[in-house]
Design a protein around this motif. Structure first.
Motif, mmCIF file in Angstrom:
data_model
loop_
_atom_site.group_PDB
_atom_site.id
_atom_site.type_symbol
_atom_site.label_atom_id
_atom_site.label_comp_id
_atom_site.label_asym_id
_atom_site.label_seq_id
_atom_site.Cartn_x
_atom_site.Cartn_y
_atom_site.Cartn_z
ATOM 1 N N ARG A 162 -46.262 -42.049 -8.138
ATOM 2 C CA ARG A 162 -46.540 -43.482 -8.149
ATOM 3 C C ARG A 162 -47.666 -43.761 -9.137
ATOM 4 N N THR A 163 -47.712 -45.002 -9.644
ATOM 5 C CA THR A 163 -48.841 -45.372 -10.488
ATOM 6 C C THR A 163 -50.097 -45.405 -9.628
ATOM 7 N N SER A 164 -51.225 -45.109 -10.237
ATOM 8 C CA SER A 164 -52.474 -44.987 -9.475
ATOM 9 C C SER A 164 -52.952 -46.297 -8.876
ATOM 10 N N ILE A 165 -52.968 -47.354 -9.647
ATOM 11 C CA ILE A 165 -53.569 -48.611 -9.187
ATOM 12 C C ILE A 165 -52.632 -49.409 -8.284
ATOM 13 N N LEU A 166 -51.418 -49.651 -8.735
ATOM 14 C CA LEU A 166 -50.496 -50.508 -7.981
ATOM 15 C C LEU A 166 -49.570 -49.739 -7.043
ATOM 16 N N GLY A 167 -49.471 -48.432 -7.227
ATOM 17 C CA GLY A 167 -48.618 -47.626 -6.357
ATOM 18 C C GLY A 167 -47.128 -47.818 -6.588
ATOM 19 N N VAL A 168 -46.756 -48.214 -7.812
ATOM 20 C CA VAL A 168 -45.344 -48.421 -8.126
ATOM 21 C C VAL A 168 -44.647 -47.065 -8.247
ATOM 22 N N ARG A 169 -43.521 -46.930 -7.585
ATOM 23 C CA ARG A 169 -42.769 -45.670 -7.621
ATOM 24 C C ARG A 169 -42.209 -45.400 -9.011
ATOM 25 N N GLU A 170 -42.191 -44.134 -9.389
ATOM 26 C CA GLU A 170 -41.653 -43.727 -10.686
ATOM 27 C C GLU A 170 -40.203 -44.170 -10.851
ATOM 28 N N GLU A 171 -39.421 -44.095 -9.777
ATOM 29 C CA GLU A 171 -38.015 -44.496 -9.834
ATOM 30 C C GLU A 171 -37.872 -45.977 -10.183
ATOM 31 N N LEU A 172 -38.773 -46.797 -9.680
ATOM 32 C CA LEU A 172 -38.734 -48.228 -9.980
ATOM 33 C C LEU A 172 -39.086 -48.478 -11.443
ATOM 34 N N LEU A 173 -40.086 -47.781 -11.951
ATOM 35 C CA LEU A 173 -40.438 -47.911 -13.366
ATOM 36 C C LEU A 173 -39.248 -47.549 -14.248
ATOM 37 N N GLU A 174 -38.576 -46.457 -13.912
ATOM 38 C CA GLU A 174 -37.417 -46.025 -14.690
ATOM 39 C C GLU A 174 -36.281 -47.044 -14.617
ATOM 40 N N ALA A 175 -36.051 -47.603 -13.451
ATOM 41 C CA ALA A 175 -34.995 -48.614 -13.294
ATOM 42 C C ALA A 175 -35.320 -49.874 -14.086
ATOM 43 N N GLN A 176 -36.587 -50.285 -14.087
ATOM 44 C CA GLN A 176 -36.984 -51.469 -14.835
ATOM 45 C C GLN A 176 -36.795 -51.248 -16.333
ATOM 46 N N ALA A 177 -37.207 -50.087 -16.824
ATOM 47 C CA ALA A 177 -37.036 -49.780 -18.246
ATOM 48 C C ALA A 177 -35.565 -49.731 -18.623
ATOM 49 N N LYS A 178 -34.776 -49.100 -17.789
ATOM 50 C CA LYS A 178 -33.338 -48.991 -18.054
ATOM 51 C C LYS A 178 -32.685 -50.376 -18.101
ATOM 52 N N SER A 179 -33.129 -51.276 -17.233
ATOM 53 C CA SER A 179 -32.515 -52.608 -17.161
ATOM 54 C C SER A 179 -32.711 -53.414 -18.436
ATOM 55 N N ILE A 180 -33.745 -53.069 -19.226
ATOM 56 C CA ILE A 180 -33.952 -53.781 -20.492
ATOM 57 C C ILE A 180 -33.643 -52.887 -21.696
ATOM 58 N N GLY A 181 -33.065 -51.730 -21.424
ATOM 59 C CA GLY A 181 -32.591 -50.862 -22.500
ATOM 60 C C GLY A 181 -33.658 -50.059 -23.217
ATOM 61 N N LEU A 182 -34.753 -49.726 -22.514
ATOM 62 C CA LEU A 182 -35.805 -48.920 -23.123
ATOM 63 C C LEU A 182 -36.023 -47.622 -22.340
ATOM 64 N N PRO A 183 -36.334 -46.550 -23.079
ATOM 65 C CA PRO A 183 -36.640 -45.281 -22.377
ATOM 66 C C PRO A 183 -38.045 -45.294 -21.808
#
Length: 62
Positions: free
Chosen positions: A41-62
């Motif tokens: 997870r991100t340190s400050i906000l605690g966002v899961r790595e899987e969510l970050l990857e899904a967000q990037a994928k949804s806009i077509g970025l690695p």
């Protein structure tokens, strides 16, 4: 166009990313973020790595 890598972790970086994606000066090539070892997870906000990857994928970025 200048190539850019964007640190991606929350609302502020999402707004910056939006501005860059809509600019005629920069081409965003990749998003990056740091996550904690063991928790994935991100340190400050605690966002899961899987969510970050899904967000990037949804806009077509690695």
């Amino acid at each position: 166009m200048k190539k850019a890598a964007v640190s991606f972790s929350g609302k502020d970086s999402t707004l910056a990313l939006h501005d860059l994606l809509n600019s005629n000066e920069y081409e965003v090539k990749i998003l990056f973020s740091t996550v904690t070892d063991g928790f994935n997870r991100t340190s400050i906000l605690g966002v899961r790595e899987e969510l970050l990857e899904a967000q990037a994928k949804s806009i077509g970025l690695p």
